[in-house]
Design a protein around this motif. Structure first.
Motif, PDB file in Angstrom:
ATOM      1  N   ASP A 199       0.876  -1.186   0.000  1.00  0.00           N
ATOM      2  CA  ASP A 199       0.000   0.000   0.000  1.00  0.00           C
ATOM      3  C   ASP A 199       0.907   1.228   0.000  1.00  0.00           C
ATOM      4  N   ALA A 200       1.664   1.358  -1.071  1.00  0.00           N
ATOM      5  CA  ALA A 200       2.680   2.415  -1.155  1.00  0.00           C
ATOM      6  C   ALA A 200       2.877   2.806  -2.609  1.00  0.00           C
ATOM      7  N   TRP A 201       3.179   4.065  -2.810  1.00  0.00           N
ATOM      8  CA  TRP A 201       3.387   4.560  -4.166  1.00  0.00           C
ATOM      9  C   TRP A 201       4.651   3.977  -4.796  1.00  0.00           C
ATOM     10  N   SER A 202       5.724   3.946  -4.012  1.00  0.00           N
ATOM     11  CA  SER A 202       7.000   3.543  -4.581  1.00  0.00           C
ATOM     12  C   SER A 202       7.866   2.894  -3.504  1.00  0.00           C
ATOM     13  N   GLY A 245       6.023  -1.096  -4.389  1.00  0.00           N
ATOM     14  CA  GLY A 245       5.061  -0.019  -4.578  1.00  0.00           C
ATOM     15  C   GLY A 245       4.467  -0.050  -5.983  1.00  0.00           C
ATOM     16  N   GLN A 247      -5.055  -1.686  -3.752  1.00  0.00           N
ATOM     17  CA  GLN A 247      -4.845  -1.151  -2.404  1.00  0.00           C
ATOM     18  C   GLN A 247      -5.683   0.108  -2.177  1.00  0.00           C
ATOM     19  N   MET A 262      -1.633   5.674   0.587  1.00  0.00           N
ATOM     20  CA  MET A 262      -1.344   6.579  -0.538  1.00  0.00           C
ATOM     21  C   MET A 262      -2.333   7.746  -0.514  1.00  0.00           C
ATOM     22  N   THR A 263      -2.020   8.784  -1.276  1.00  0.00           N
ATOM     23  CA  THR A 263      -2.947   9.919  -1.389  1.00  0.00           C
ATOM     24  C   THR A 263      -4.076   9.548  -2.354  1.00  0.00           C
ATOM     25  N   GLU A 304      -2.794   9.394  -5.813  1.00  0.00           N
ATOM     26  CA  GLU A 304      -2.041   8.161  -6.084  1.00  0.00           C
ATOM     27  C   GLU A 304      -2.977   6.971  -6.267  1.00  0.00           C
ATOM     28  N   TYR A 305      -4.020   6.914  -5.461  1.00  0.00           N
ATOM     29  CA  TYR A 305      -4.990   5.819  -5.648  1.00  0.00           C
ATOM     30  C   TYR A 305      -5.712   5.951  -6.991  1.00  0.00           C
ATOM     31  N   HIS A 336      -3.239   4.646  -9.485  1.00  0.00           N
ATOM     32  CA  HIS A 336      -3.178   3.187  -9.325  1.00  0.00           C
ATOM     33  C   HIS A 336      -4.370   2.539 -10.056  1.00  0.00           C
ATOM     34  N   HIS A 342       1.843  12.848  -9.356  1.00  0.00           N
ATOM     35  CA  HIS A 342       1.336  11.495  -9.044  1.00  0.00           C
ATOM     36  C   HIS A 342      -0.133  11.316  -9.426  1.00  0.00           C
TER      37      HIS A 342
END
Ligand code: GLA
Length: 414
Positions: free
Chosen positions: A234-237, A245, A272, A278-279, A282-283, A286, A406
């Protein structure tokens, strides 16, 4: 889980992390691929036919990303209730899947049973509960002796377990790859595919060997979806123990675009979205990237408690329609410069989806030639912004949007 099985779980995870690290380093081909010249892989057996399921990337929900090994039958019921009433079911989220940790010990005849403290009503009752809400039911097992959390795996029990799953009303099997040791992956997955077919029940087959033995090369007739990577964090990178990520997972899955198609999609892992790491931007990225990659959309959050932003992402019918496009062609990155990326996916009827994706940390203008979008002398097809939910006007030689860091602009042309 006993202390011993918990310990086993820890060791499987260490082995899994090591295997995934090796896979990430793109080591040379594994021994099984070097091969005996007389060996005919099961997937190339001319008598093998695909099971016909998964013509579109499957959609649903899986317990693992939110509940991991603490999952209970109450969690499954609560999410089934939510999906059946919050609009997700109508948008296509159909499979409700219990991941690892539902298993108890095998009984004296070797049959799988449910872990009694967290699943006291048993799996059949849970499947009935899910079906009664107009949803389909999925479960998890593993091609090794133990699952990744140290519960009984299906190795040596394939036909017996498939029959149990069919008896319980299972519609989807996720089949993992812990404790598989020296097993040949193609043989192991073919065997379970055969066992599922032998039940006569349509059971979608989700292969989860993390891309270690390049399943995109051999699984077209075996599995409906195949994980191409280790687990999505559950992370961007970033690269964590056995997880990566979004950026790292995308880098592994995107180049495999030509191998996906109806009945056999690439799976860059479950969503995720909504889990908090994530923000919202970002979601949104994703989710859009997964739709562009024709990925399974398997939500992994608490669907009964979603913020308005999470709901707006997971329930975006226009982005889901791109993912579920009937042509089933995986999209790809066309261009990249300093984190500004242009993606394109061909859609049925000559339409196209474009993703203007800003992977950088600064707002960035990203553009597409209007001629590529089908515009001649200022005239062209309808262009729709799939996150703003409005048609947009296109003029000039380039269609340019300034995309926040992002974040994405996703458009449909035609
Ligand atoms: C592996 C899989 C995950 C999940 C866990 C369960 O890590 O890749 O998706 O199923 O096992 O233990």
């Amino acid at each position: 889980m006993t202390f011993i099985s918990a310990l086993r779980g820890v060791w499987s995870r260490v082995a899994l992390a090591a295997a995934m690290l090796l896979a990430g380093l793109a080591l040379p081909a594994l021994a099984q691929e070097a091969g005996d010249p007389n060996f005919i892989p099961a997937s190339q057996d001319p008598a093998r036919t695909p099971n016909g399921l998964g013509q579109l990337p499957p959609m649903g929900w899986n317990s693992y990303n939110k509940y991991e090994c603490k999952v209970t039958e109450a969690d499954i019921r609560a999410n089934a209730d939510a999906i059946a009433t919050n609009g997700m079911r109508e948008l296509g989220y159909r499979y409700v899947i219990i991941d690892d940790c539902w298993e108890g010990a095998r009984d004296k005849d070797g049959n799988l049973t449910a872990e009694p403290t967290r699943f006291p009503s048993g799996i059949k009752a849970l499947a009935d509960y899910v079906h009664a809400r107009g949803l389909l039911f999925g479960i998890y097992s593993d091609g090794g002796i133990k699952t990744c959390a140290g519960f009984p795996g299906s190795q040596g029990h394939e036909f017996q377990d498939a029959a149990t799953f069919a008896r319980w009303g299972v519609d989807y099997l996720k089949y993992d790859w812990c404790e598989a040791r020296t097993r040949n992956s193609e043989e192991a997955y073919s065997l379970m595919a055969d066992a599922l077919r032998a039940t006569g029940r349509p059971i979608l087959f989700s292969m989860c060997e993390w891309g270690l033995t390049k399943p995109w090369l051999w699984s077209e007739k075996i599995g409906n979806i195949r994980r191409t990577t280790g687990d999505l964090a559950d992370a961007w990178s970033g690269v964590f123990l056995h997880q990566r990520g979004v950026m790292q997972i995308v880098a592994l899955n995107e180049p495999l675009w030509s191998y996906a198609g109806p009945g056999h999609y690439n799976d860059p892992d479950m969503l995720q979205v909504g889990n908090g790491g994530m923000t919202d931007a970002e979601y949104r990225s994703h989710f859009s990237l997964w739709a562009m990659m024709a990925a399974p959309l398997i939500a992994g959050n608490d669907t009964g408690h979603m913020t308005p932003a999470t709901k707006a992402i997971l329930l975006n019918a226009e982005v889901i329609a791109v993912d579920q496009d009937p042509m089933g062609k995986q999209g790809r990155r066309l261009a990249e410069s300093g984190g500004a990326e242009v993606w394109q996916r061909d859609l049925a009827g000559g339409a196209k989806a474009y993703l203007l994706f800003n992977a950088s940390d600064k707002p960035t203008p990203i553009g597409v030639d209007t001629a590529d979008m089908g515009f001649v002398d200022g005239k062209g097809p309808r262009v729709r912004d799939l996150w703003a939910h409005r048609d947009v006007t296109v003029s000039g030689k380039r269609y340019i949007r300034t995309v926040p860091p992002h974040d994405v602009v996703m458009i449909r042309v035609g």
